[in-house]
Design a protein around this motif. Structure first.
Motif, PDB file in Angstrom:
ATOM      1  N   ALA A   8       0.815  -1.213   0.000  1.00  0.00           N
ATOM      2  CA  ALA A   8       0.000   0.000   0.000  1.00  0.00           C
ATOM      3  C   ALA A   8       0.852   1.268   0.000  1.00  0.00           C
ATOM      4  O   ALA A   8       0.359   2.350  -0.299  1.00  0.00           O
ATOM      5  CB  ALA A   8      -0.941  -0.009   1.196  1.00  0.00           C
ATOM      6  N   THR A   9       2.135   1.144   0.368  1.00  0.00           N
ATOM      7  CA  THR A   9       2.985   2.336   0.408  1.00  0.00           C
ATOM      8  C   THR A   9       3.601   2.645  -0.957  1.00  0.00           C
ATOM      9  O   THR A   9       4.120   3.735  -1.161  1.00  0.00           O
ATOM     10  CB  THR A   9       4.119   2.158   1.435  1.00  0.00           C
ATOM     11  N   ASP A  10       3.567   1.692  -1.878  1.00  0.00           N
ATOM     12  CA  ASP A  10       4.142   1.907  -3.199  1.00  0.00           C
ATOM     13  C   ASP A  10       3.255   2.859  -4.012  1.00  0.00           C
ATOM     14  O   ASP A  10       2.024   2.829  -3.888  1.00  0.00           O
ATOM     15  CB  ASP A  10       4.271   0.589  -3.966  1.00  0.00           C
ATOM     16  N   PRO A  11       3.854   3.695  -4.872  1.00  0.00           N
ATOM     17  CA  PRO A  11       3.019   4.521  -5.746  1.00  0.00           C
ATOM     18  C   PRO A  11       2.261   3.654  -6.748  1.00  0.00           C
ATOM     19  O   PRO A  11       2.776   2.628  -7.204  1.00  0.00           O
ATOM     20  CB  PRO A  11       4.026   5.429  -6.446  1.00  0.00           C
ATOM     21  N   VAL A  12       1.055   4.052  -7.068  1.00  0.00           N
ATOM     22  CA  VAL A  12       0.271   3.339  -8.071  1.00  0.00           C
ATOM     23  C   VAL A  12       0.805   3.665  -9.467  1.00  0.00           C
ATOM     24  O   VAL A  12       0.869   2.810 -10.340  1.00  0.00           O
ATOM     25  CB  VAL A  12      -1.225   3.706  -7.948  1.00  0.00           C
ATOM     26  N   VAL A  13       1.186   4.939  -9.658  1.00  0.00           N
ATOM     27  CA  VAL A  13       1.778   5.390 -10.928  1.00  0.00           C
ATOM     28  C   VAL A  13       3.067   6.131 -10.605  1.00  0.00           C
ATOM     29  O   VAL A  13       3.107   6.959  -9.697  1.00  0.00           O
ATOM     30  CB  VAL A  13       0.826   6.334 -11.702  1.00  0.00           C
ATOM     31  N   LEU A  14       4.126   5.812 -11.362  1.00  0.00           N
ATOM     32  CA  LEU A  14       5.407   6.484 -11.162  1.00  0.00           C
ATOM     33  C   LEU A  14       6.058   6.737 -12.519  1.00  0.00           C
ATOM     34  O   LEU A  14       6.354   5.809 -13.252  1.00  0.00           O
ATOM     35  CB  LEU A  14       6.324   5.630 -10.282  1.00  0.00           C
ATOM     36  N   PHE A  15       6.246   8.019 -12.852  1.00  0.00           N
ATOM     37  CA  PHE A  15       6.999   8.418 -14.041  1.00  0.00           C
ATOM     38  C   PHE A  15       8.382   8.862 -13.583  1.00  0.00           C
ATOM     39  O   PHE A  15       8.485   9.701 -12.693  1.00  0.00           O
ATOM     40  CB  PHE A  15       6.332   9.609 -14.751  1.00  0.00           C
ATOM     41  N   SER A  16       9.435   8.317 -14.205  1.00  0.00           N
ATOM     42  CA  SER A  16      10.804   8.689 -13.863  1.00  0.00           C
ATOM     43  C   SER A  16      11.541   9.156 -15.110  1.00  0.00           C
ATOM     44  O   SER A  16      11.826   8.363 -16.006  1.00  0.00           O
ATOM     45  CB  SER A  16      11.543   7.499 -13.244  1.00  0.00           C
ATOM     46  N   ALA A  17      11.817  10.467 -15.178  1.00  0.00           N
ATOM     47  CA  ALA A  17      12.567  11.080 -16.292  1.00  0.00           C
ATOM     48  C   ALA A  17      12.017  10.649 -17.646  1.00  0.00           C
ATOM     49  O   ALA A  17      12.749  10.207 -18.525  1.00  0.00           O
ATOM     50  CB  ALA A  17      14.046  10.748 -16.181  1.00  0.00           C
ATOM     51  N   VAL A  18      10.711  10.808 -17.809  1.00  0.00           N
ATOM     52  CA  VAL A  18      10.020  10.287 -18.996  1.00  0.00           C
ATOM     53  C   VAL A  18       9.914  11.343 -20.105  1.00  0.00           C
ATOM     54  O   VAL A  18       9.519  12.481 -19.852  1.00  0.00           O
ATOM     55  CB  VAL A  18       8.611   9.785 -18.608  1.00  0.00           C
ATOM     56  N   ASP A  19      10.281  10.940 -21.327  1.00  0.00           N
ATOM     57  CA  ASP A  19      10.016  11.716 -22.537  1.00  0.00           C
ATOM     58  C   ASP A  19       8.897  11.006 -23.290  1.00  0.00           C
ATOM     59  O   ASP A  19       8.927   9.778 -23.455  1.00  0.00           O
ATOM     60  CB  ASP A  19      11.242  11.788 -23.454  1.00  0.00           C
ATOM     61  N   LEU A  20       7.906  11.786 -23.753  1.00  0.00           N
ATOM     62  CA  LEU A  20       6.766  11.210 -24.457  1.00  0.00           C
ATOM     63  C   LEU A  20       6.549  11.910 -25.786  1.00  0.00           C
ATOM     64  O   LEU A  20       6.736  13.127 -25.894  1.00  0.00           O
ATOM     65  CB  LEU A  20       5.488  11.356 -23.616  1.00  0.00           C
ATOM     66  N   GLY A  21       6.153  11.135 -26.790  1.00  0.00           N
ATOM     67  CA  GLY A  21       5.860  11.735 -28.084  1.00  0.00           C
ATOM     68  C   GLY A  21       5.371  10.698 -29.062  1.00  0.00           C
ATOM     69  O   GLY A  21       5.024   9.569 -28.692  1.00  0.00           O
TER      70      GLY A  21
END
Length: 277
Positions: A8-21
């Motif tokens: 339950a302590t973990d993030p449900v969503v985690l973006f790490s240094a993400v580039d999107l396109g």
């Protein structure tokens, strides 16, 4: 033991240094964000800022050009086929247009995911659907056709359908678009209440500032091809960043200019136009 973490302590969503396109074109660079259980998180920005791209990346419709996106503790880039389907089944999505089936009544619209993905008995299914309709205030509308209800009610039916599988993550694509002030206020409060009741994570893709600020725990503002700011609504309300101030205050001109910038391509086009007889 399941490969999917349930801590339950973990993030449900985690973006790490993400580039999107898309293809060679990059929409957003260096995005870091985190969504926890029990949180309402608003991803905000103007039209074309990349908000919907964030949603598509979270559901693995597009893969990051760079960086890592983890949902339920799993790197989305490593998932495909059945494993990706299992992760998506733990999500609920409320689309901007609701996407209700006009040939089904309110009850059957909400029941649809249960009939598709579970083997519940008819009694258990009926109880679950009526419970979720009750949560959005529409239990007594179960028998009505979609053509018999208002636009605001239709949005609430779509919300009941999005939560009927009791997802751990709910993604809302412009949930306030096109609603009258009363329906808008009802929808905003429902999102907050359902997040608390289900102890799920809720992500709003939106440009509606007052409604989002009233219910969000954390806000991310995107624009200019990057993550401009993040923080609590209170912290962002006091931001002196000119981009953030312009967006939150709805100012017509500022760092995000009213006039589209002049480019060499425009100058060449204009000269060509001027040279025509």
């Amino acid at each position: 033991m399941s490969m999917i973490t349930s801590d339950a302590t973990d993030p449900v969503v985690l973006f790490s240094a993400v580039d999107l396109g898309y293809g060679d074109f990059t929409v957003l660079k260096e995005v870091d964000l985190r969504v926890a259980r029990g949180q309402v998180v608003a991803m905000m920005g103007g039209s074309g800022s990349g908000k919907t791209t964030l949603l598509r990346a979270t559901t693995a419709q597009i893969r990051p050009q760079r960086g890592t996106i983890a949902v339920f503790g799993q790197d989305l880039a490593s998932l495909s086929g059945e494993r990706l389907r299992q992760v998506r089944q733990r999500m609920g999505v409320l689309f901007q247009q609701g996407a209700l089936f006009t040939d089904l009544n309110v009850f059957e619209n909400v029941a649809f995911p249960l009939r598709e993905h579970t083997t519940m008995t008819e009694q258990a299914l009926t109880e679950r659907v009526l419970d979720k309709l009750d949560a959005v205030g529409l239990r007594a509308a179960a028998h009505l056709g979609i053509s018999e209800i208002s636009g605001g009610m239709a949005r609430r039916v779509a919300l009941a359908r999005a939560i009927v599988m009791e997802p751990e993550l709910i993604l809302y694509d412009e949930p306030f678009a096109g609603l009258d002030p009363i329906s808008l206020g009802i929808t905003a409060q429902l999102i907050r209440d359902l997040t608390d009741r289900l102890h799920c994570a809720s992500v709003l893709i939106t440009h509606d500032v007052p409604e989002s600020f009233a219910i969000a725990d954390q806000v991310y503002v995107v624009g200019q091809g990057k993550l401009l700011a993040s923080g609590t609504p209170q912290a962002l309300s006091g931001s002196q960043d000119p981009y953030v101030k312009q967006f939150l205050n709805g100012e017509p001109d500022g760092p995000i200019a009213f006039h589209y910038p002049i480019t060499p391509a425009f100058t060449a086009w204009l000269e060509q136009q001027s040279g025509r007889p």
